[in-house]
Scaffold this active site. Structure first.
Site, PDB file in Angstrom:
ATOM      1  N   THR A 164      41.743  34.815  39.892  1.00 46.16           N
ATOM      2  CA  THR A 164      40.888  34.769  38.700  1.00 46.16           C
ATOM      3  C   THR A 164      41.355  35.748  37.629  1.00 46.16           C
ATOM      4  O   THR A 164      41.992  36.758  37.941  1.00 46.16           O
ATOM      5  CB  THR A 164      39.441  35.121  39.126  1.00 46.16           C
ATOM      6  N   ASP A 165      40.970  35.456  36.387  1.00 49.83           N
ATOM      7  CA  ASP A 165      41.267  36.406  35.301  1.00 49.83           C
ATOM      8  C   ASP A 165      40.376  37.645  35.378  1.00 49.83           C
ATOM      9  O   ASP A 165      40.629  38.638  34.691  1.00 49.83           O
ATOM     10  CB  ASP A 165      41.132  35.729  33.922  1.00 49.83           C
ATOM     11  N   GLU A 166      39.324  37.577  36.223  1.00 47.02           N
ATOM     12  CA  GLU A 166      38.372  38.698  36.259  1.00 47.02           C
ATOM     13  C   GLU A 166      38.995  39.964  36.834  1.00 47.02           C
ATOM     14  O   GLU A 166      38.450  41.056  36.659  1.00 47.02           O
ATOM     15  CB  GLU A 166      37.109  38.287  37.036  1.00 47.02           C
TER      16      GLU A 166
ATOM     17  N   TYR B 171      33.025  41.209  43.281  1.00 48.49           N
ATOM     18  CA  TYR B 171      33.820  39.970  43.361  1.00 48.49           C
ATOM     19  C   TYR B 171      35.239  40.201  42.839  1.00 48.49           C
ATOM     20  O   TYR B 171      36.220  39.931  43.545  1.00 48.49           O
ATOM     21  CB  TYR B 171      33.144  38.847  42.564  1.00 48.49           C
TER      22      TYR B 171
ATOM     23  N   LYS C  43      38.890  40.133  44.782  1.00 47.46           N
ATOM     24  CA  LYS C  43      39.987  39.218  44.419  1.00 47.46           C
ATOM     25  C   LYS C  43      41.234  40.036  44.046  1.00 47.46           C
ATOM     26  O   LYS C  43      42.367  39.656  44.393  1.00 47.46           O
ATOM     27  CB  LYS C  43      39.583  38.309  43.254  1.00 47.46           C
TER      28      LYS C  43
HETATM   29  P1  NAD Z   1      33.414  27.960  45.627  1.00 51.94           P
HETATM   30  O1  NAD Z   1      32.530  29.099  45.944  1.00 51.94           O
HETATM   31  O2  NAD Z   1      32.852  26.750  44.973  1.00 51.94           O
HETATM   32  O3  NAD Z   1      34.154  27.436  46.947  1.00 51.94           O
HETATM   33  C1  NAD Z   1      34.672  28.308  47.906  1.00 51.94           C
HETATM   34  C2  NAD Z   1      34.944  27.500  49.161  1.00 51.94           C
HETATM   35  O4  NAD Z   1      35.500  28.410  50.142  1.00 51.94           O
HETATM   36  C3  NAD Z   1      33.692  26.889  49.780  1.00 51.94           C
HETATM   37  O5  NAD Z   1      33.927  25.555  50.156  1.00 51.94           O
HETATM   38  C4  NAD Z   1      33.424  27.754  51.005  1.00 51.94           C
HETATM   39  O6  NAD Z   1      32.790  27.047  52.062  1.00 51.94           O
HETATM   40  C5  NAD Z   1      34.830  28.189  51.374  1.00 51.94           C
HETATM   41  N1  NAD Z   1      34.841  29.470  52.112  1.00 51.94           N
HETATM   42  C6  NAD Z   1      34.174  30.605  51.804  1.00 51.94           C
HETATM   43  N2  NAD Z   1      34.414  31.553  52.729  1.00 51.94           N
HETATM   44  C7  NAD Z   1      35.268  30.996  53.631  1.00 51.94           C
HETATM   45  C8  NAD Z   1      35.896  31.481  54.803  1.00 51.94           C
HETATM   46  N3  NAD Z   1      35.677  32.736  55.244  1.00 51.94           N
HETATM   47  N4  NAD Z   1      36.729  30.660  55.482  1.00 51.94           N
HETATM   48  C9  NAD Z   1      36.939  29.380  55.057  1.00 51.94           C
HETATM   49  N5  NAD Z   1      36.354  28.868  53.948  1.00 51.94           N
HETATM   50  C10 NAD Z   1      35.533  29.672  53.244  1.00 51.94           C
HETATM   51  O7  NAD Z   1      34.591  28.590  44.751  1.00 51.94           O
HETATM   52  P2  NAD Z   1      35.473  27.904  43.601  1.00 51.94           P
HETATM   53  O8  NAD Z   1      34.786  28.098  42.311  1.00 51.94           O
HETATM   54  O9  NAD Z   1      35.893  26.568  44.043  1.00 51.94           O
HETATM   55  O10 NAD Z   1      36.727  28.882  43.618  1.00 51.94           O
HETATM   56  C11 NAD Z   1      37.874  28.610  44.424  1.00 51.94           C
HETATM   57  C12 NAD Z   1      38.891  29.713  44.214  1.00 51.94           C
HETATM   58  O11 NAD Z   1      39.238  29.782  42.829  1.00 51.94           O
HETATM   59  C13 NAD Z   1      38.356  31.099  44.578  1.00 51.94           C
HETATM   60  O12 NAD Z   1      39.398  31.795  45.212  1.00 51.94           O
HETATM   61  C14 NAD Z   1      37.999  31.722  43.244  1.00 51.94           C
HETATM   62  O13 NAD Z   1      38.136  33.126  43.290  1.00 51.94           O
HETATM   63  C15 NAD Z   1      39.037  31.097  42.340  1.00 51.94           C
HETATM   64  N6  NAD Z   1      38.663  30.953  40.928  1.00 51.94           N
HETATM   65  C16 NAD Z   1      37.477  30.379  40.582  1.00 51.94           C
HETATM   66  C17 NAD Z   1      37.170  30.210  39.240  1.00 51.94           C
HETATM   67  C18 NAD Z   1      35.889  29.551  38.805  1.00 51.94           C
HETATM   68  O14 NAD Z   1      35.600  29.514  37.602  1.00 51.94           O
HETATM   69  N7  NAD Z   1      35.115  28.953  39.688  1.00 51.94           N
HETATM   70  C19 NAD Z   1      38.073  30.633  38.256  1.00 51.94           C
HETATM   71  C20 NAD Z   1      39.284  31.214  38.661  1.00 51.94           C
HETATM   72  C21 NAD Z   1      39.568  31.355  40.004  1.00 51.94           C
HETATM   73  P1  TYD Z   2      29.247  32.712  35.839  1.00 52.81           P
HETATM   74  O1  TYD Z   2      29.194  31.228  35.725  1.00 52.81           O
HETATM   75  O2  TYD Z   2      28.460  33.377  36.915  1.00 52.81           O
HETATM   76  O3  TYD Z   2      30.781  33.122  35.886  1.00 52.81           O
HETATM   77  P2  TYD Z   2      31.476  34.600  35.801  1.00 52.81           P
HETATM   78  O4  TYD Z   2      30.429  35.643  35.922  1.00 52.81           O
HETATM   79  O5  TYD Z   2      32.401  34.554  36.953  1.00 52.81           O
HETATM   80  O6  TYD Z   2      32.165  34.622  34.462  1.00 52.81           O
HETATM   81  O7  TYD Z   2      28.765  33.315  34.457  1.00 52.81           O
HETATM   82  C1  TYD Z   2      29.401  33.010  33.247  1.00 52.81           C
HETATM   83  C2  TYD Z   2      28.753  33.841  32.161  1.00 52.81           C
HETATM   84  O8  TYD Z   2      27.404  33.406  32.005  1.00 52.81           O
HETATM   85  C3  TYD Z   2      28.676  35.312  32.509  1.00 52.81           C
HETATM   86  O9  TYD Z   2      28.882  36.061  31.313  1.00 52.81           O
HETATM   87  C4  TYD Z   2      27.264  35.508  33.019  1.00 52.81           C
HETATM   88  C5  TYD Z   2      26.482  34.485  32.220  1.00 52.81           C
HETATM   89  N1  TYD Z   2      25.302  33.899  32.894  1.00 52.81           N
HETATM   90  C6  TYD Z   2      24.074  33.876  32.233  1.00 52.81           C
HETATM   91  O10 TYD Z   2      23.939  34.351  31.090  1.00 52.81           O
HETATM   92  N2  TYD Z   2      23.001  33.331  32.873  1.00 52.81           N
HETATM   93  C7  TYD Z   2      23.098  32.820  34.130  1.00 52.81           C
HETATM   94  O11 TYD Z   2      22.067  32.355  34.682  1.00 52.81           O
HETATM   95  C8  TYD Z   2      24.375  32.819  34.791  1.00 52.81           C
HETATM   96  C9  TYD Z   2      24.527  32.256  36.161  1.00 52.81           C
HETATM   97  C10 TYD Z   2      25.441  33.365  34.117  1.00 52.81           C
END
Ligand code: NAD
Ligand code: TYD
Length: 353
Positions: free
Chosen positions: A133-135, A159, A163
């Site tokens: 992630t960019d975070e 989080y 990461k």
């Molecule tokens: P998500 O929470 O929707 O899915 C995570 C999946 O991992 C789930 O299916 C869960 O059951 C599985 N999981 C969790 N713990 C586990 C374990 N111990 N063993 C096996 N499986 C396990 O997450 P996502 O949004 O799909 O993100 C996927 C990846 O992309 C993550 O690594 C996250 O850090 C990264 N990412 C997410 C975003 C975003 O905006 N969602 C952006 C950049 C990077």
């Molecule tokens: P989120 O979807 O949780 O992603 P991340 O924190 O990983 O960027 O949140 C996106 C942005 O939205 C973040 O600045 C937090 C804000 N947010 C709200 O304002 N209200 C909400 O209920 C949630 C879930 C997020």
């Protein structure tokens, strides 16, 4: 040839598996612990498709990882599995350390053991792609340049810290052991199958239910947003052509403040599903801010664009419209996720796993 995907029942992982098998016959072994965020219904379209082998299991289980690697001999491991929600990491960081740090370490060790024993050609062709992630880069000032791959790591939430730790482990396994790794650092994704605890799906689902739309603090926090299938195409591009040991930032050149996102969703819903109670904007509520809330993320995606020719296919306007439409078209998915019915089904289905 086979891929091993971790976390392929989650939001991005399931989109990746579906996209992969839509354009390739290379089988996918999908290892997922099915936490609250994992949902096999995301993969319903693959029922009866023997190119998809689902295994319920945990990435901290070294024995299981060793068995899967020996049995399927993947040519690449794509590591999506993680605890992914910042708010949950604030309430309970332990699970994030367990999965994101210890799980990534266990996976790296299992993969290293497997990879070391491969014949030379397979060893050279093997890839471990870590989805991050960019975070990890922390928060940007309003006018600061976007994150490049050399931006210092300054994670601020449990989080992002977990990461960042996993990114460092992946880097070290390359430098120390020569494991052919690739890391992608992507901005906020949105699209189908997004669990409604994150901003965009939560706002859509709450608006449709007539519930409050809770914006943290002043709502001026900025994120870069990328349609999930564009993230999937970026991962395919990095897997195919990325240079091992390198990291690639992935983003949509779509910086938006949270309030703007929420207003856009309300406007789309007013158009697509008008409410008798009046415009959805009436539901917007400002609530207490998230502790340690990062003010701004922005991605400089020039490296992946120039080296690998990747470009997002969606603009924010097209992507958010598709996303809102998907939630309107899939109320049963939302209902299952919210009622936990899919979890009961899984317990029934996997009691002996
Ligand atoms: P998500 O929470 O929707 O899915 C995570 C999946 O991992 C789930 O299916 C869960 O059951 C599985 N999981 C969790 N713990 C586990 C374990 N111990 N063993 C096996 N499986 C396990 O997450 P996502 O949004 O799909 O993100 C996927 C990846 O992309 C993550 O690594 C996250 O850090 C990264 N990412 C997410 C975003 C975003 O905006 N969602 C952006 C950049 C990077
Ligand atoms: P989120 O979807 O949780 O992603 P991340 O924190 O990983 O960027 O949140 C996106 C942005 O939205 C973040 O600045 C937090 C804000 N947010 C709200 O304002 N209200 C909400 O209920 C949630 C879930 C997020």
């Amino acid at each position: 040839m086979t891929l091993l995907v971790t976390g392929g029942a989650g939001f991005i992982g399931s989109n990746f598996v579906l996209d992969w098998l839509a354009s390739s016959d290379e089988p996918v072994v999908n290892l997922d612990a099915l936490t609250y965020a994992g949902n096999l219904h995301n993969l319903d379209a693959l029922q009866g498709d023997d190119r998809h082998i689902f295994v319920k299991g945990d990435i901290t289980d070294r024995g299981l990882l060793d068995r899967l690697l020996q049995q399927h001999r993947p040519r690449a491991v794509l590591h999506f599995a993680a605890e992914s929600h910042v708010d949950r990491s604030i309430h309970g960081p332990g699970a994030f350390i367990k999965t994101n740090v210890e799980g990534s370490f266990t996976l790296l060790e299992a993969v290293r053991g497997f990879w070391t024993e491969r014949p030379a050609d397979d060893k050279a062709a093997f890839r471990f792609l870590h989805v991050s992630t960019d975070e990890v880069y922390g928060s940007l000032q309003p006018t600061a340049p976007a994150f490049t791959e050399t931006h210092p790591y300054e994670p601020n939430s449990p989080y992002s810290a977990s990461k960042a730790a996993s990114d460092h482990l992946v880097r070290a396994w390359h430098h120390t052991y020569g494991l052919p790794v690739l890391t992608t650092n992507c901005s906020n994704n949105y699209g189908p199958f997004h669990f409604p605890e994150k901003l965009i799906p939560l706002m859509i689902v709450n608006a449709l239910a007539g519930k409050a739309l809770p914006i943290y603090g002043d709502g001026q926090q900025v994120r870069d947003w990328l349609y999930v299938r564009d993230h999937c195409s970026a991962i395919r591009a990095v897997l195919a052509g990325g240079r091992t040991g390198e990291t690639y930032n992935v983003g949509g050149w779509n910086e938006k403040a949270n309030v703007e996102i929420v207003h856009t969703i309300c406007a789309l819903l007013n158009q697509l599903r008008p409410s008798d109670a009046g415009p959805y904007e009436r539901l917007i509520t400002h609530v207490k801010d998230r502790p340690g809330h990062d003010r701004r993320y922005a991605i400089d995606a020039r490296k992946i664009e120039s080296e690998l020719g990747w470009r997002p296919a969606e603009t924010f306007d097209t992507g958010i419209r598709k996303t809102v439409q998907w939630y309107l078209d899939n109320p049963q998915w939302v209902e299952q996720v919210q009622s936990g019915a899919y979890r009961e089904w899984v317990t029934q289905q996997y009691t002996t796993a």
